[in-house]
Design a protein around this motif. Structure first.
Motif, mmCIF file in Angstrom:
data_model
loop_
_atom_site.group_PDB
_atom_site.id
_atom_site.type_symbol
_atom_site.label_atom_id
_atom_site.label_comp_id
_atom_site.label_asym_id
_atom_site.label_seq_id
_atom_site.Cartn_x
_atom_site.Cartn_y
_atom_site.Cartn_z
ATOM 1 N N GLY A 1 0.658 -1.014 0.021
ATOM 2 C CA GLY A 1 0.158 -0.173 0.090
ATOM 3 C C GLY A 1 0.761 1.266 -0.073
ATOM 4 O O GLY A 1 1.740 1.266 -0.191
ATOM 5 N N GLU A 2 0.159 2.314 0.327
ATOM 6 C CA GLU A 2 0.939 3.722 0.685
ATOM 7 C C GLU A 2 1.054 4.035 1.797
ATOM 8 O O GLU A 2 0.046 4.054 2.704
ATOM 9 C CB GLU A 2 0.126 4.856 -0.588
ATOM 10 N N TYR A 3 2.279 4.351 2.161
ATOM 11 C CA TYR A 3 2.432 5.033 3.803
ATOM 12 C C TYR A 3 2.185 6.485 3.619
ATOM 13 O O TYR A 3 1.922 7.154 4.714
ATOM 14 C CB TYR A 3 3.476 4.603 4.263
ATOM 15 N N SER B 1 -4.291 1.667 -1.010
ATOM 16 C CA SER B 1 -4.580 1.446 0.427
ATOM 17 C C SER B 1 -5.881 1.664 0.533
ATOM 18 O O SER B 1 -6.565 1.111 1.793
ATOM 19 C CB SER B 1 -3.979 2.491 1.334
ATOM 20 N N HIS B 2 -6.784 2.036 -0.416
ATOM 21 C CA HIS B 2 -8.210 2.166 -0.167
ATOM 22 C C HIS B 2 -8.823 2.062 -1.571
ATOM 23 O O HIS B 2 -8.475 2.517 -2.537
ATOM 24 C CB HIS B 2 -8.458 3.492 0.603
ATOM 25 N N TYR C 1 5.193 4.496 -1.554
ATOM 26 C CA TYR C 1 4.781 3.029 -1.483
ATOM 27 C C TYR C 1 5.040 2.331 -0.022
ATOM 28 O O TYR C 1 6.474 2.610 0.148
ATOM 29 C CB TYR C 1 4.923 2.357 -2.656
ATOM 30 N N LEU D 1 4.385 -0.437 3.430
ATOM 31 C CA LEU D 1 3.672 -0.328 4.917
ATOM 32 C C LEU D 1 4.545 -0.059 5.806
ATOM 33 O O LEU D 1 5.637 -0.370 5.906
ATOM 34 C CB LEU D 1 3.007 -1.849 5.174
#
Length: 703
Positions: free
Chosen positions: A188-190, A226-227, A326, A328
């Motif tokens: 995902g993206e942090y 991420s969403h 990108y 986690l």
């Protein structure tokens, strides 16, 4: 007890992610597209790896450059492009180059793992579909592609897959039941500035249209991970009318919070508009021409309801080309030692189910603040480290319990590394040596205090340059009478002693002059004393307070003398420390004044007050100020008067800053910098690709 320079405990953050690639294929190459998708289907994060069709002339279109920049990939992988052309394309994109045959063995793209290593060890209720040999391109783009042997190898694992019926490749995209979607497990993206919810994208293509399949693939590669704020679906022409219940299944996907309109962007590169409207009718979508409306904040929005609306002719790239990082992430505490090894320990936010694979780790936090984002500085942190924006990136074995020994360089060490990369040799100039020594003695921020700088200048002992200036002034005025020259000679003649003055001669308001003189004494830059004026030999002498006597004696002729007084009592004089006096005479004080102002603006900074530079072509340069300004490299020139910034001087200064590869060029003067000079310098800096910082009286000498 550890005797290293301990800076304390700080919080840092880490992100774990795969090294991702951009695949280069020949324009129109269906074989190249299948091979690129096949590779992506075996890599963690593969669904987010773009595929670039390289034109025959090798010129990379802006659209592809933007895609690569937004995707934040680590390497360009050549699938079936001519080697020389692919290398040129990779260079144009600023990416390392590797052939696809070596992607798992060499280069930056190999630091990843198979999706099997990161997917939950639980069999899905429905086996995901994947395209196999002979499948049309749209199925390859929608679900991923594996050879029959690769699919067979996955059969006993949690990533068991199967070929599907044509309609399953369309429907399963809505449920996450494709093999390709398994590549973004624990990914995902942090950090992202993506908008929360957007219209869904339904992309329509002829079954083997290479252009539409690539366009859809790259749009989905940039979709937030991420969403699920922008659902995407690829559908073929000539088939969807036979898929029973598809409209109802799509309606279930579109029943989302009412935070946008329309519900669907119906897109295609090559399918005619009339065919898109026919497919929209099959999907029970209602056409609208209303403007797209996006909002990030709704109090408690209800769900969108049928009839769901659509528009054609839209471009989703403005929402997809959003900035993101990108991986986690997790937070942890670390004990930091300046310029020495600090041990970092944290639990990986990604759980790896098997050992032996590779991954990337990014680290950021306050211990790294102030360091310039240069690879030469990253190498001080760790031998194979690289900067990725504000993070240090490491290539490492995938591990669930992470332990790293990293060095946090001091700003001084980082400055030396930058200078070492920019020049063949460098050293502190004469002014620089004086300035560094003076910085260690006292806080130069005091120079910014009202009257302090002016008091130092007023107490500085006149030297030959000032004498020459005074003689020229008298000559220009045409008033060189004997009395005036005698007075000048009495002031300058044979001056071996440092100048000393009462506060009335500091050219400041009385209260400010007194405060400034006392501040200099507090800093150790000046001393208080009294004066004797010998009636016998006429010698005036300064006597520091600690050397005063009850009955003063002239040090010249040893005659009894007396201390000077006024109606208010003993006259107090001030004299600079010999070192400060010399530094001021050498013109160093403006340099330190500017450094004090820069450090006040950006406390996490470090500067050298004068350096000599030698380059590989045997040329030489000198910078008045060089250092790190809030994590950016700065260099520039300091003048007492802005009138000294001639066109020739500005051109020379900016050429030096450009050669040093700095981020910011500094132009500073103790007096006011006119608007004309500001504009001229700004134009030169803009042409050189440098940011400009101007400091003058308004910031250096505030009341």
């Amino acid at each position: 007890m550890d005797r290293r320079d301990y800076l304390g405990q700080s919080m840092m953050q880490a992100a774990v992610l795969p090294a991702r690639a951009a695949y280069l294929i020949r324009t129109g190459s269906r074989t190249g597209f299948r091979r690129a998708v096949q590779e992506a289907s075996t890599r963690w994060g593969g669904m987010t790896e773009p595929i670039l069709a390289v034109p025959d002339d090798g010129e990379i279109p802006d659209e592809l450059r933007e895609t690569v920049a937004a995707a934040k990939v680590e390497a360009a992988v050549n699938v079936d492009v001519d080697d020389a052309l692919a290398q040129r394309a990779a260079d144009a994109l600023g990416l390392p180059y590797v052939r696809i045959a070596k992607i798992d063995h060499v280069g930056a793209a190999r630091f990843t793992c198979h999706p099997l290593h990161v997917n939950p060890p639980v069999q899905p209720s429905t086996l995901p579909v994947v395209a196999v040999d002979g499948a049309p391109l749209w199925q390859v783009a929608a679900a991923g592609f594996l050879s029959e042997d690769q699919a067979e190898e996955l059969r006993p694992t949690v990533l068991a897959v199967r070929p599907g019926l044509p309609d399953e490749y369309g429907r399963n995209q809505m449920y996450g039941a494709t093999h390709l979607q398994s590549t973004i497990a624990q990914f995902g993206e942090y950090r992202s500035n993506a908008i929360g919810s957007l219209p869904a994208v339904v992309w329509v293509t002829d079954p083997d249209d290479i252009e539409d399949c690539i366009a859809f693939w790259n749009s989905r590669a940039l979709r937030p991970v991420s969403h699920a704020g922008m659902p995407m679906l690829l559908l073929p022409t000539g088939e969807v009318q036979h898929w029973l219940g598809l409209a109802q299944q799509l309606a279930g996907m579109l029943a989302r919070p009412a935070e946008f309109s329309p519900d669907v962007m119906l897109l295609s590169r090559n399918v005619p508009q009339e065919h898109l409207h026919e497919i929209a009718e099959i999907l029970e979508l209602q056409r609208t021409d209303a403007e797209v409306k996006i909002s990030e904040k709704f109090p408690t929005p209800g769900l969108r309801q049928p009839a769901f609306t659509y528009r054609t002719g839209l471009d989703p790239r403005s929402w997809l080309l959003r900035d993101r990082e990108y991986g986690l992430s997790t937070s942890f505490d670390v004990h930091v030692f300046a310029g020495d090894t600090s041990t970092l320990r944290f639990t990986s936010p990604v759980h790896f189910h098997t050992q032996g694979s590779w991954a990337l780790v990014r680290l950021w936090g306050s211990p790294l603040d102030g360091l310039p984002r240069r690879d030469c500085v990253a190498l001080l942190v760790e031998a194979n480290a690289q900067w990725r924006r504000d993070s240090i990136q490491l290539r490492t074995r995938a591990q669930n319990d992470c332990i790293f020994g990293l060095t946090v360089p001091t700003l001084a060490q980082a400055t030396e590394a930058v200078l070492g990369q920019a020049s063949a040799r460098h050293a502190l100039s004469d002014k620089g040596k004086l300035g560094v020594a003076l910085q260690t003695q006292a806080d130069i921020a005091a120079l910014l205090e009202p009257g302090v700088y002016e008091a130092v200048i007023a107490l500085t002992t006149p030297r030959s340059k000032e004498l020459l200036r005074e003689l020229r002034k008298i000559k220009a005025e045409g008033t060189d009478d004997a009395a005036q020259l005698v007075e000048l000679a009495s002031t300058w003649g044979g001056r071996a002693e440092r100048r000393y003055r009462p506060i009335t001669k500091l050219e400041l308001p009385p209260q400010r002059a007194s405060e400034a003189a006392e501040r200099l004494c507090e800093l150790g830059w000046a001393e208080r004393g009294v004066e004797t004026n010998c009636a016998q030999c006429g010698v005036r002498t300064f006597h520091p307070f600690e050397q005063t006597q009850r009955r003063p004696v002239c040090p010249g002729c040893s005659s009894p003398s007396r201390y000077e007084t006024t109606a208010d009592g003993l006259s107090v004089f001030y004299r600079l420390d010999s070192f400060v006096d010399r530094a001021s005479d050498q013109g160093l004080l403006p340099h330190l004044l500017v450094i004090a102002a820069l450090t006040k603006k950006e406390p996490n900074s470090y500067f050298l007050p004068g350096i000599d530079l030698w380059f590989t072509d045997q040329t030489h340069g000198e910078a008045d100020v060089f250092g790190l300004y809030g994590g950016r490299v700065l260099s520039g020139e300091v003048k007492t008067s802005a009138s000294q910034f001639t066109n020739e001087q500005l051109t020379h200064d900016i050429a030096l800053s450009t050669r040093l590869g700095v981020d910011i060029h500094l132009l500073a003067a103790v007096d006011t910098v006119p608007q004309t000079i500001r504009e001229q310098t700004a134009k030169l800096c803009s042409d050189a690709g440098l940011d400009l910082l101007v400091l003058d009286k308004s910031e250096l000498r505030r009341s």
